[in-house]
Write a protein that holds these residues in place. Sequence first.
Motif, PDB file in Angstrom:
ATOM      1  N   ASP A  31      49.593  54.820  16.161  1.00 63.74           N
ATOM      2  CA  ASP A  31      49.454  55.950  15.241  1.00 63.74           C
ATOM      3  C   ASP A  31      47.983  56.385  15.216  1.00 63.74           C
ATOM      4  OD1 ASP A  31      49.302  57.692  13.046  1.00 63.74           O
ATOM      5  OD2 ASP A  31      50.906  56.629  11.995  1.00 63.74           O
ATOM      6  N   ILE A  32      47.748  57.650  15.519  1.00 64.03           N
ATOM      7  CA  ILE A  32      46.383  58.145  15.688  1.00 64.03           C
ATOM      8  C   ILE A  32      45.570  58.067  14.396  1.00 64.03           C
ATOM      9  CG2 ILE A  32      46.742  60.600  15.191  1.00 64.03           C
ATOM     10  CD1 ILE A  32      45.170  61.098  17.871  1.00 64.03           C
ATOM     11  N   GLN A  33      46.242  58.021  13.234  1.00 64.82           N
ATOM     12  CA  GLN A  33      45.493  57.978  11.974  1.00 64.82           C
ATOM     13  C   GLN A  33      44.688  56.683  11.827  1.00 64.82           C
ATOM     14  OE1 GLN A  33      47.854  58.061   8.419  1.00 64.82           O
ATOM     15  NE2 GLN A  33      49.230  56.444   9.134  1.00 64.82           N
ATOM     16  N   TYR A  34      45.053  55.642  12.570  1.00 64.14           N
ATOM     17  CA  TYR A  34      44.334  54.372  12.482  1.00 64.14           C
ATOM     18  C   TYR A  34      43.250  54.229  13.556  1.00 64.14           C
ATOM     19  CZ  TYR A  34      48.285  53.206   9.535  1.00 64.14           C
ATOM     20  OH  TYR A  34      49.235  53.226   8.558  1.00 64.14           O
ATOM     21  N   VAL A  35      43.204  55.165  14.489  1.00 68.17           N
ATOM     22  CA  VAL A  35      42.250  55.055  15.594  1.00 68.17           C
ATOM     23  C   VAL A  35      40.917  55.663  15.173  1.00 68.17           C
ATOM     24  CG1 VAL A  35      41.759  55.721  17.971  1.00 68.17           C
ATOM     25  CG2 VAL A  35      44.083  55.068  17.308  1.00 68.17           C
ATOM     26  N   ASP A  36      39.888  54.828  15.171  1.00 70.73           N
ATOM     27  CA  ASP A  36      38.557  55.267  14.770  1.00 70.73           C
ATOM     28  C   ASP A  36      37.756  55.726  15.982  1.00 70.73           C
ATOM     29  OD1 ASP A  36      36.446  55.467  12.690  1.00 70.73           O
ATOM     30  OD2 ASP A  36      35.466  53.916  13.903  1.00 70.73           O
ATOM     31  N   ASN A  37      37.954  55.044  17.118  1.00 75.59           N
ATOM     32  CA  ASN A  37      37.131  55.297  18.286  1.00 75.59           C
ATOM     33  C   ASN A  37      37.800  54.667  19.508  1.00 75.59           C
ATOM     34  OD1 ASN A  37      34.917  55.951  19.884  1.00 75.59           O
ATOM     35  ND2 ASN A  37      33.430  55.131  18.425  1.00 75.59           N
ATOM     36  N   LEU A  92      42.041  50.071   9.486  1.00 76.32           N
ATOM     37  CA  LEU A  92      43.062  50.125   8.436  1.00 76.32           C
ATOM     38  C   LEU A  92      42.320  50.241   7.111  1.00 76.32           C
ATOM     39  CD1 LEU A  92      45.459  47.300   9.688  1.00 76.32           C
ATOM     40  CD2 LEU A  92      45.741  49.754   9.930  1.00 76.32           C
ATOM     41  N   GLU A  93      42.948  50.848   6.135  1.00 78.17           N
ATOM     42  CA  GLU A  93      42.267  51.126   4.873  1.00 78.17           C
ATOM     43  C   GLU A  93      41.608  49.885   4.269  1.00 78.17           C
ATOM     44  OE1 GLU A  93      45.755  51.842   5.095  1.00 78.17           O
ATOM     45  OE2 GLU A  93      45.296  53.800   5.953  1.00 78.17           O
ATOM     46  N   GLN A  94      42.359  48.802   4.188  1.00 80.22           N
ATOM     47  CA  GLN A  94      41.869  47.639   3.451  1.00 80.22           C
ATOM     48  C   GLN A  94      41.025  46.680   4.299  1.00 80.22           C
ATOM     49  OE1 GLN A  94      44.895  48.236   4.498  1.00 80.22           O
ATOM     50  NE2 GLN A  94      46.124  46.426   4.857  1.00 80.22           N
ATOM     51  N   HIS A  95      40.862  46.993   5.570  1.00 80.86           N
ATOM     52  CA  HIS A  95      40.137  46.078   6.448  1.00 80.86           C
ATOM     53  C   HIS A  95      38.955  46.774   7.109  1.00 80.86           C
ATOM     54  CE1 HIS A  95      43.241  43.032   6.207  1.00 80.86           C
ATOM     55  NE2 HIS A  95      44.139  43.971   6.412  1.00 80.86           N
ATOM     56  N   SER A  96      38.040  45.954   7.612  1.00 79.08           N
ATOM     57  CA  SER A  96      36.990  46.534   8.434  1.00 79.08           C
ATOM     58  C   SER A  96      37.577  46.783   9.828  1.00 79.08           C
ATOM     59  CB  SER A  96      35.793  45.584   8.492  1.00 79.08           C
ATOM     60  OG  SER A  96      36.217  44.310   8.901  1.00 79.08           O
ATOM     61  N   ILE A 144      58.466  54.914  24.553  1.00 87.26           N
ATOM     62  CA  ILE A 144      57.179  54.380  24.120  1.00 87.26           C
ATOM     63  C   ILE A 144      57.439  53.451  22.947  1.00 87.26           C
ATOM     64  CG2 ILE A 144      54.896  54.928  23.203  1.00 87.26           C
ATOM     65  CD1 ILE A 144      55.375  57.803  24.295  1.00 87.26           C
ATOM     66  N   SER A 145      57.034  52.201  23.068  1.00 87.88           N
ATOM     67  CA  SER A 145      57.151  51.261  21.949  1.00 87.88           C
ATOM     68  C   SER A 145      56.037  51.578  20.958  1.00 87.88           C
ATOM     69  CB  SER A 145      57.014  49.821  22.456  1.00 87.88           C
ATOM     70  OG  SER A 145      58.031  49.526  23.374  1.00 87.88           O
ATOM     71  N   LEU A 146      56.416  51.969  19.751  1.00 87.50           N
ATOM     72  CA  LEU A 146      55.437  52.357  18.741  1.00 87.50           C
ATOM     73  C   LEU A 146      55.011  51.136  17.941  1.00 87.50           C
ATOM     74  CD1 LEU A 146      57.210  55.629  17.585  1.00 87.50           C
ATOM     75  CD2 LEU A 146      55.437  55.354  19.329  1.00 87.50           C
ATOM     76  N   LEU A 147      53.718  50.851  17.977  1.00 88.89           N
ATOM     77  CA  LEU A 147      53.210  49.645  17.331  1.00 88.89           C
ATOM     78  C   LEU A 147      53.053  49.851  15.831  1.00 88.89           C
ATOM     79  CD1 LEU A 147      50.440  48.519  19.836  1.00 88.89           C
ATOM     80  CD2 LEU A 147      52.713  47.550  19.534  1.00 88.89           C
ATOM     81  N   ASN A 148      53.463  48.849  15.070  1.00 93.27           N
ATOM     82  CA  ASN A 148      53.116  48.775  13.659  1.00 93.27           C
ATOM     83  C   ASN A 148      51.776  48.041  13.641  1.00 93.27           C
ATOM     84  OD1 ASN A 148      52.678  47.930  11.029  1.00 93.27           O
ATOM     85  ND2 ASN A 148      54.868  47.738  10.605  1.00 93.27           N
ATOM     86  N   ILE A 149      50.718  48.804  13.732  1.00 93.31           N
ATOM     87  CA  ILE A 149      49.395  48.227  13.989  1.00 93.31           C
ATOM     88  C   ILE A 149      48.958  47.302  12.858  1.00 93.31           C
ATOM     89  CG2 ILE A 149      47.893  50.037  13.044  1.00 93.31           C
ATOM     90  CD1 ILE A 149      47.552  48.382  16.521  1.00 93.31           C
ATOM     91  N   ALA A 150      49.411  47.562  11.632  1.00 93.20           N
ATOM     92  CA  ALA A 150      49.071  46.677  10.511  1.00 93.20           C
ATOM     93  C   ALA A 150      49.664  45.287  10.731  1.00 93.20           C
ATOM     94  CB  ALA A 150      49.557  47.271   9.197  1.00 93.20           C
TER      95      ALA A 150
END
Length: 160
Positions: A31-37, A92-96, A144-150
């Motif tokens: 999910d692109i919303q979690y990708v910082d760089n 992720l919001e709660q993590h560095s 495409i297997s969509l990862l639950n990155i959390a």
Amino acid sequence: MENNNVQNLDTVGNEKQYIVVRLGSEQYGIDIQYVDNIVRKQRITRVPKAQHYFKGVINLRGEVIPVMSLRLKFNLEPDEYTNATRIIIIKLEQHSAIGIIVDEVKEVVTLSEDAIDKPTSADSSGDTRIQYLSGVGKQENGLISLLNIANVINDKEAVS
């Protein structure tokens, strides 16, 4: 005018953008919303007594970021570094931030909700990766297997 913007947000709300990455012969979506760089592979400093899938840490613009190997996390062959290898920085919001090593970043895709199937335990056939999936996206190039990155990042599995 304002209502028109709200309407546009609603239509966009049913679609999500994913960065498609390759690990071996498999494609995964993040999910692109979690990708910082997304950065090129760089020197990783090993950290003693870390889980087997943690490769170490990198220094990215003064920030020390832990880096994990998705290949090792998913019990695949160890990473082979090429010119296409990238480290995706996830926030992720709660993590560095944390970096994940992928073989290649392929593209960004937009998937509507009806193009995404929820994973079922029947698909797993004993595969532990099922817990890391939020769904399977269908597009013309295949699945495409969509990862639950959390789940991928927060999972504190025991070292084997």
